[in-house]
Design a protein around this motif. Structure first.
Motif, PDB file in Angstrom:
ATOM      1  N   CYS A  83      -2.304  -4.382   5.912  1.00 60.43           N
ATOM      2  CA  CYS A  83      -2.573  -2.967   6.158  1.00 60.43           C
ATOM      3  C   CYS A  83      -3.811  -2.570   5.388  1.00 60.43           C
ATOM      4  CB  CYS A  83      -1.396  -2.094   5.731  1.00 60.43           C
ATOM      5  SG  CYS A  83      -1.786  -0.347   5.966  1.00 60.43           S
ATOM      6  N   GLN A  85      -5.925   0.348   4.262  1.00 60.17           N
ATOM      7  CA  GLN A  85      -5.907   1.800   4.110  1.00 60.17           C
ATOM      8  C   GLN A  85      -7.332   2.203   3.774  1.00 60.17           C
ATOM      9  OE1 GLN A  85      -2.559   3.410   2.293  1.00 60.17           O
ATOM     10  NE2 GLN A  85      -1.284   1.764   3.049  1.00 60.17           N
ATOM     11  N   HIS A 175       1.899   8.847   9.200  1.00 60.40           N
ATOM     12  CA  HIS A 175       2.641   9.026   7.951  1.00 60.40           C
ATOM     13  C   HIS A 175       3.050  10.493   7.853  1.00 60.40           C
ATOM     14  CE1 HIS A 175       0.351   5.446   5.860  1.00 60.40           C
ATOM     15  NE2 HIS A 175       1.036   5.082   6.928  1.00 60.40           N
ATOM     16  N   CYS A 277       5.274   0.607  10.227  1.00 57.79           N
ATOM     17  CA  CYS A 277       4.970  -0.613  10.984  1.00 57.79           C
ATOM     18  C   CYS A 277       5.938  -1.716  10.564  1.00 57.79           C
ATOM     19  CB  CYS A 277       3.540  -1.073  10.721  1.00 57.79           C
ATOM     20  SG  CYS A 277       2.276   0.168  11.045  1.00 57.79           S
ATOM     21  N   CYS A 280       6.416  -3.586   6.883  1.00 56.24           N
ATOM     22  CA  CYS A 280       5.770  -2.789   5.823  1.00 56.24           C
ATOM     23  C   CYS A 280       6.862  -2.311   4.868  1.00 56.24           C
ATOM     24  CB  CYS A 280       5.058  -1.592   6.452  1.00 56.24           C
ATOM     25  SG  CYS A 280       4.428  -0.433   5.234  1.00 56.24           S
TER      26      CYS A 280
HETATM   27  S1  SF4 Z   1       3.410   2.141   8.005  1.00 59.78           S
HETATM   28 FE1  SF4 Z   1       2.779   0.657   6.433  1.00 59.78          FE
HETATM   29  S2  SF4 Z   1       1.583  -0.916   7.526  1.00 59.78           S
HETATM   30 FE2  SF4 Z   1       1.742   0.875   8.870  1.00 59.78          FE
HETATM   31  S3  SF4 Z   1      -0.103   2.057   8.461  1.00 59.78           S
HETATM   32 FE3  SF4 Z   1       1.507   2.903   7.120  1.00 59.78          FE
HETATM   33  S4  SF4 Z   1       1.308   1.797   5.178  1.00 59.78           S
HETATM   34 FE4  SF4 Z   1       0.154   0.629   6.753  1.00 59.78          FE
END
Ligand code: SF4
Length: 318
Positions: A83, A85, A175, A277, A280
Protein backbone atom coordinates in the motif's frame (compact mmCIF):
# COMPACT_ATOMS: atom_id res chain seq x y z
CA UNK A 1 14.21 8.17 -0.87
CA UNK A 2 10.95 6.59 0.25
CA UNK A 3 9.37 6.30 3.69
CA UNK A 4 8.43 2.86 5.03
CA UNK A 5 6.30 2.22 8.12
CA UNK A 6 8.45 1.01 10.98
CA UNK A 7 6.56 -2.31 11.12
CA UNK A 8 7.04 -2.81 7.38
CA UNK A 9 10.74 -1.97 7.71
CA UNK A 10 11.07 -4.65 10.40
CA UNK A 11 9.16 -7.15 8.30
CA UNK A 12 11.34 -6.48 5.25
CA UNK A 13 14.56 -6.73 7.24
CA UNK A 14 15.42 -3.04 6.73
CA UNK A 15 15.80 -2.60 10.49
CA UNK A 16 16.56 -4.96 13.33
CA UNK A 17 13.68 -3.54 15.44
CA UNK A 18 11.51 -6.32 16.82
CA UNK A 19 7.72 -5.86 16.70
CA UNK A 20 4.91 -7.54 18.66
CA UNK A 21 3.07 -8.01 15.41
CA UNK A 22 4.03 -7.66 11.77
CA UNK A 23 1.97 -6.19 8.93
CA UNK A 24 0.68 -8.40 6.12
CA UNK A 25 0.73 -5.40 3.78
CA UNK A 26 3.90 -3.38 3.16
CA UNK A 27 3.07 0.28 3.83
CA UNK A 28 5.09 2.91 1.94
CA UNK A 29 4.69 6.67 2.23
CA UNK A 30 5.35 8.91 -0.73
CA UNK A 31 6.27 12.57 -0.12
CA UNK A 32 6.97 14.93 2.71
CA UNK A 33 4.47 17.41 4.15
CA UNK A 34 1.15 17.40 2.31
CA UNK A 35 -0.34 20.24 0.25
CA UNK A 36 -3.54 19.61 2.21
CA UNK A 37 -4.09 20.66 5.80
CA UNK A 38 -6.30 17.99 7.41
CA UNK A 39 -6.65 18.95 11.08
CA UNK A 40 -6.03 15.40 12.35
CA UNK A 41 -2.97 14.58 10.26
CA UNK A 42 0.70 15.03 11.22
CA UNK A 43 1.52 15.51 7.52
CA UNK A 44 -0.80 18.56 7.18
CA UNK A 45 0.83 21.88 6.22
CA UNK A 46 0.18 23.44 9.65
CA UNK A 47 1.17 20.38 11.71
CA UNK A 48 4.15 20.76 14.06
CA UNK A 49 4.81 17.04 14.09
CA UNK A 50 7.86 15.42 12.48
CA UNK A 51 7.63 14.50 8.79
CA UNK A 52 8.30 10.90 9.75
CA UNK A 53 4.82 10.57 11.35
CA UNK A 54 1.56 9.54 9.71
CA UNK A 55 -1.27 8.27 11.88
CA UNK A 56 0.21 6.78 15.03
CA UNK A 57 3.01 5.28 13.01
CA UNK A 58 6.64 6.30 12.41
CA UNK A 59 7.93 6.16 8.83
CA UNK A 60 11.73 6.13 8.56
CA UNK A 61 13.27 6.94 5.17
CA UNK A 62 15.22 4.44 3.05
CA UNK A 63 16.77 4.61 -0.37
CA UNK A 64 14.69 3.21 -3.22
CA UNK A 65 17.42 0.66 -3.92
CA UNK A 66 17.17 -0.75 -0.37
CA UNK A 67 13.37 -0.97 -0.53
CA UNK A 68 13.31 -2.50 -4.00
CA UNK A 69 15.82 -5.13 -2.97
CA UNK A 70 13.78 -6.00 0.12
CA UNK A 71 10.48 -6.14 -1.78
CA UNK A 72 11.98 -8.32 -4.48
CA UNK A 73 13.01 -10.91 -1.87
CA UNK A 74 10.02 -10.90 0.46
CA UNK A 75 7.88 -14.03 0.48
CA UNK A 76 4.20 -13.73 -0.41
CA UNK A 77 3.29 -15.62 2.74
CA UNK A 78 4.78 -12.73 4.74
CA UNK A 79 3.73 -9.68 2.73
CA UNK A 80 0.69 -10.11 0.50
CA UNK A 81 0.03 -6.54 -0.68
CA UNK A 82 1.78 -3.20 -0.97
CA UNK A 83 0.00 0.00 0.00
CA UNK A 84 1.50 3.24 -1.17
CA UNK A 85 0.12 6.10 0.88
CA UNK A 86 0.80 9.45 -0.67
CA UNK A 87 0.57 13.00 0.56
CA UNK A 88 -0.80 15.50 -1.98
CA UNK A 89 2.29 16.33 -4.04
CA UNK A 90 3.00 19.77 -5.50
CA UNK A 91 3.48 18.12 -8.92
CA UNK A 92 0.12 16.29 -8.83
CA UNK A 93 0.64 12.61 -9.65
CA UNK A 94 3.81 12.94 -11.76
CA UNK A 95 6.31 11.73 -9.16
CA UNK A 96 3.79 9.20 -7.90
CA UNK A 97 3.54 7.55 -11.34
CA UNK A 98 7.31 7.16 -11.40
CA UNK A 99 7.26 5.51 -7.98
CA UNK A 100 4.43 3.16 -8.97
CA UNK A 101 6.42 2.11 -11.99
CA UNK A 102 9.46 1.33 -9.82
CA UNK A 103 7.34 -0.87 -7.56
CA UNK A 104 5.70 -2.70 -10.46
CA UNK A 105 9.05 -3.55 -12.04
CA UNK A 106 10.21 -4.95 -8.69
CA UNK A 107 7.35 -7.17 -7.54
CA UNK A 108 4.09 -8.79 -8.64
CA UNK A 109 2.41 -8.16 -5.29
CA UNK A 110 -0.99 -6.42 -5.45
CA UNK A 111 -0.60 -2.68 -5.10
CA UNK A 112 -3.06 -0.31 -3.41
CA UNK A 113 -2.69 3.44 -3.56
CA UNK A 114 -4.21 5.86 -1.10
CA UNK A 115 -3.78 9.34 -2.53
CA UNK A 116 -5.45 12.67 -3.25
CA UNK A 117 -6.36 12.55 -6.92
CA UNK A 118 -8.15 15.33 -8.69
CA UNK A 119 -10.16 13.62 -11.42
CA UNK A 120 -11.04 10.41 -13.22
CA UNK A 121 -8.22 10.90 -15.70
CA UNK A 122 -5.70 10.68 -12.88
CA UNK A 123 -7.36 7.47 -11.66
CA UNK A 124 -7.09 6.09 -15.21
CA UNK A 125 -3.37 6.96 -15.41
CA UNK A 126 -2.74 5.35 -12.01
CA UNK A 127 -4.57 2.14 -12.93
CA UNK A 128 -2.73 2.07 -16.26
CA UNK A 129 0.56 2.28 -14.33
CA UNK A 130 -0.32 -0.98 -12.58
CA UNK A 131 -2.11 -0.06 -9.35
CA UNK A 132 -4.80 -2.63 -8.45
CA UNK A 133 -6.91 -0.50 -6.11
CA UNK A 134 -7.18 3.23 -5.43
CA UNK A 135 -8.45 4.70 -2.19
CA UNK A 136 -9.87 8.21 -2.22
CA UNK A 137 -10.16 8.93 1.49
CA UNK A 138 -13.30 10.75 2.53
CA UNK A 139 -12.41 10.40 6.24
CA UNK A 140 -15.21 12.71 7.43
CA UNK A 141 -18.88 12.02 6.66
CA UNK A 142 -20.62 15.30 7.57
CA UNK A 143 -20.26 18.13 5.02
CA UNK A 144 -19.76 20.89 7.62
CA UNK A 145 -17.17 18.86 9.54
CA UNK A 146 -15.44 17.91 6.29
CA UNK A 147 -15.05 21.63 5.44
CA UNK A 148 -13.74 22.41 8.95
CA UNK A 149 -11.41 19.41 9.28
CA UNK A 150 -10.21 18.72 5.74
CA UNK A 151 -11.22 21.81 3.79
CA UNK A 152 -13.24 21.78 0.56
CA UNK A 153 -16.41 19.98 -0.34
CA UNK A 154 -17.36 16.48 0.80
CA UNK A 155 -19.84 16.26 -2.08
CA UNK A 156 -17.09 16.92 -4.65
CA UNK A 157 -14.86 14.16 -3.23
CA UNK A 158 -17.80 11.77 -2.93
CA UNK A 159 -18.86 12.50 -6.53
CA UNK A 160 -15.33 11.74 -7.75
CA UNK A 161 -15.20 8.52 -5.74
CA UNK A 162 -18.58 7.40 -7.10
CA UNK A 163 -17.62 8.30 -10.69
CA UNK A 164 -14.38 6.31 -10.37
CA UNK A 165 -16.29 3.39 -8.82
CA UNK A 166 -18.72 3.45 -11.75
CA UNK A 167 -15.86 3.40 -14.25
CA UNK A 168 -13.71 0.91 -12.30
CA UNK A 169 -16.19 -1.36 -10.48
CA UNK A 170 -14.83 -3.12 -7.40
CA UNK A 171 -11.46 -1.35 -7.57
CA UNK A 172 -12.09 1.71 -5.39
CA UNK A 173 -11.71 2.03 -1.63
CA UNK A 174 -12.14 4.79 0.90
CA UNK A 175 -11.13 5.49 4.48
CA UNK A 176 -13.78 6.64 6.97
CA UNK A 177 -12.89 7.88 10.44
CA UNK A 178 -15.36 7.59 13.34
CA UNK A 179 -15.25 10.25 16.04
CA UNK A 180 -15.53 13.61 14.29
CA UNK A 181 -18.94 14.34 15.79
CA UNK A 182 -21.04 12.31 13.35
CA UNK A 183 -23.80 10.07 14.64
CA UNK A 184 -23.81 6.30 14.15
CA UNK A 185 -26.75 6.79 11.74
CA UNK A 186 -24.76 9.26 9.64
CA UNK A 187 -21.71 6.98 9.52
CA UNK A 188 -23.69 3.85 8.69
CA UNK A 189 -25.82 5.51 6.03
CA UNK A 190 -22.61 6.71 4.31
CA UNK A 191 -21.14 3.21 4.56
CA UNK A 192 -24.33 1.80 3.05
CA UNK A 193 -24.18 4.23 0.12
CA UNK A 194 -20.52 3.38 -0.55
CA UNK A 195 -20.98 -0.38 -0.32
CA UNK A 196 -23.87 -0.20 -2.77
CA UNK A 197 -21.44 1.42 -5.21
CA UNK A 198 -19.01 -1.50 -4.65
CA UNK A 199 -16.58 0.76 -2.79
CA UNK A 200 -14.52 -0.97 -0.10
CA UNK A 201 -14.64 0.82 3.23
CA UNK A 202 -11.70 0.91 5.64
CA UNK A 203 -12.92 2.03 9.04
CA UNK A 204 -10.73 3.97 11.44
CA UNK A 205 -11.24 5.48 14.90
CA UNK A 206 -10.12 9.09 15.29
CA UNK A 207 -7.00 9.26 17.45
CA UNK A 208 -5.85 12.70 18.60
CA UNK A 209 -2.21 13.10 17.62
CA UNK A 210 0.33 15.44 19.12
CA UNK A 211 1.22 18.43 16.94
CA UNK A 212 -2.11 18.44 15.06
CA UNK A 213 -4.99 20.92 15.44
CA UNK A 214 -7.16 18.20 16.97
CA UNK A 215 -4.57 16.98 19.49
CA UNK A 216 -6.84 17.82 22.46
CA UNK A 217 -10.01 16.16 21.12
CA UNK A 218 -11.27 12.78 22.31
CA UNK A 219 -11.35 9.45 20.41
CA UNK A 220 -14.80 7.88 19.85
CA UNK A 221 -16.47 5.84 22.60
CA UNK A 222 -15.53 2.21 22.10
CA UNK A 223 -19.12 0.92 22.40
CA UNK A 224 -20.22 3.28 19.63
CA UNK A 225 -17.30 2.19 17.42
CA UNK A 226 -18.25 -1.47 17.97
CA UNK A 227 -21.84 -0.85 16.82
CA UNK A 228 -20.55 0.86 13.68
CA UNK A 229 -18.10 -2.00 13.02
CA UNK A 230 -20.89 -4.55 13.48
CA UNK A 231 -23.24 -2.56 11.23
CA UNK A 232 -20.54 -2.20 8.57
CA UNK A 233 -19.90 -5.96 8.64
CA UNK A 234 -23.61 -6.87 8.40
CA UNK A 235 -24.06 -4.54 5.42
CA UNK A 236 -20.84 -5.63 3.71
CA UNK A 237 -21.72 -9.31 4.06
CA UNK A 238 -25.28 -8.55 2.91
CA UNK A 239 -26.68 -10.15 6.07
CA UNK A 240 -29.15 -7.33 6.43
CA UNK A 241 -30.15 -4.04 4.95
CA UNK A 242 -29.67 -0.49 6.24
CA UNK A 243 -33.47 -0.09 6.33
CA UNK A 244 -33.65 -2.71 9.13
CA UNK A 245 -31.34 -0.68 11.41
CA UNK A 246 -33.12 1.44 14.01
CA UNK A 247 -31.68 4.59 15.55
CA UNK A 248 -32.64 6.88 18.40
CA UNK A 249 -31.10 10.35 18.29
CA UNK A 250 -28.56 8.98 15.82
CA UNK A 251 -27.46 6.09 18.07
CA UNK A 252 -28.01 2.59 16.73
CA UNK A 253 -30.50 0.76 18.98
CA UNK A 254 -31.33 -2.26 16.83
CA UNK A 255 -29.76 -4.12 13.92
CA UNK A 256 -33.22 -5.52 13.14
CA UNK A 257 -32.05 -9.08 13.79
CA UNK A 258 -33.02 -11.47 16.61
CA UNK A 259 -30.23 -11.83 19.20
CA UNK A 260 -29.52 -15.43 18.23
CA UNK A 261 -29.03 -14.52 14.58
CA UNK A 262 -26.92 -11.47 15.42
CA UNK A 263 -24.65 -13.60 17.62
CA UNK A 264 -24.27 -16.18 14.89
CA UNK A 265 -23.15 -13.62 12.30
CA UNK A 266 -20.76 -11.79 14.61
CA UNK A 267 -19.34 -14.93 16.26
CA UNK A 268 -16.31 -15.15 13.95
CA UNK A 269 -15.07 -11.73 15.11
CA UNK A 270 -14.30 -10.54 11.57
CA UNK A 271 -16.46 -7.47 12.14
CA UNK A 272 -13.93 -6.14 14.65
CA UNK A 273 -10.78 -6.84 12.65
CA UNK A 274 -9.12 -4.22 10.45
CA UNK A 275 -11.25 -3.52 7.39
CA UNK A 276 -10.27 -2.33 3.93
CA UNK A 277 -8.33 -3.89 1.06
CA UNK A 278 -7.70 -7.63 1.38
CA UNK A 279 -4.69 -8.46 3.60
CA UNK A 280 -4.45 -4.95 5.04
CA UNK A 281 -4.09 -5.37 8.82
CA UNK A 282 -2.54 -1.98 9.80
CA UNK A 283 -1.16 -3.07 13.20
CA UNK A 284 -1.37 -0.30 15.82
CA UNK A 285 -2.50 2.39 13.39
CA UNK A 286 -5.36 3.10 15.72
CA UNK A 287 -4.16 1.87 19.06
CA UNK A 288 -1.30 1.88 21.48
CA UNK A 289 0.08 -1.55 22.37
CA UNK A 290 -1.71 -2.54 25.57
CA UNK A 291 -4.48 0.09 25.09
CA UNK A 292 -8.00 -0.15 23.70
CA UNK A 293 -8.01 -2.03 20.41
CA UNK A 294 -10.35 -0.44 17.91
CA UNK A 295 -9.29 -2.56 14.91
CA UNK A 296 -7.97 -6.03 15.69
CA UNK A 297 -5.06 -6.87 13.41
CA UNK A 298 -5.41 -10.59 14.20
CA UNK A 299 -8.23 -13.12 14.56
CA UNK A 300 -9.97 -12.50 17.87
CA UNK A 301 -9.57 -14.99 20.68
CA UNK A 302 -12.75 -16.53 22.08
CA UNK A 303 -12.43 -14.33 25.17
CA UNK A 304 -11.92 -11.14 23.13
CA UNK A 305 -14.94 -11.88 20.97
CA UNK A 306 -17.11 -12.85 23.95
CA UNK A 307 -16.33 -9.54 25.67
CA UNK A 308 -17.26 -7.55 22.55
CA UNK A 309 -20.43 -9.57 21.98
CA UNK A 310 -21.58 -8.90 25.55
CA UNK A 311 -20.91 -5.21 25.04
CA UNK A 312 -22.90 -5.10 21.80
CA UNK A 313 -25.80 -7.30 22.89
CA UNK A 314 -26.30 -5.26 26.05
CA UNK A 315 -26.35 -1.99 24.09
CA UNK A 316 -29.00 -2.78 21.45
CA UNK A 317 -32.53 -4.15 21.41
CA UNK A 318 -32.66 -7.82 20.46
S1 SF4 B 1 -7.42 -0.21 3.19
FE1 SF4 B 1 -5.26 -0.62 3.71
S2 SF4 B 1 -4.30 -1.30 1.79
FE2 SF4 B 1 -6.25 -0.32 1.26
S3 SF4 B 1 -5.72 1.80 0.82
FE3 SF4 B 1 -6.33 1.73 2.99
S4 SF4 B 1 -4.42 1.42 4.14
FE4 SF4 B 1 -4.01 0.92 1.96
Amino acid sequence: MIRVSVGTAACLGLTTNRMDVYPTTAYLLSGNRCQMNCAFCPQGTDSNEALSRLGRVTWPEYSWAEVEKALACVEETVIRRICMQSVRHADGIVSLLGQISRIKTTTNLSLSLSAWIQDEDEATAIFAAGVDRISISLDVVKPEDFRRIKGGSLQDRLDLLLQCAHRYPGRMSTHLVCGFGETEAEMLSTIDKLLRAEITVALFAFIPLRGTKLENEQPPAVDSYRRVQAGHFLLREKVTDFSTFQFEDGRLVSFGLPGKELKLHLACGTAFQTSGCRDCNRPYYNERPGGVIYNYHHRLSTAENAAIMNEILSSVNI
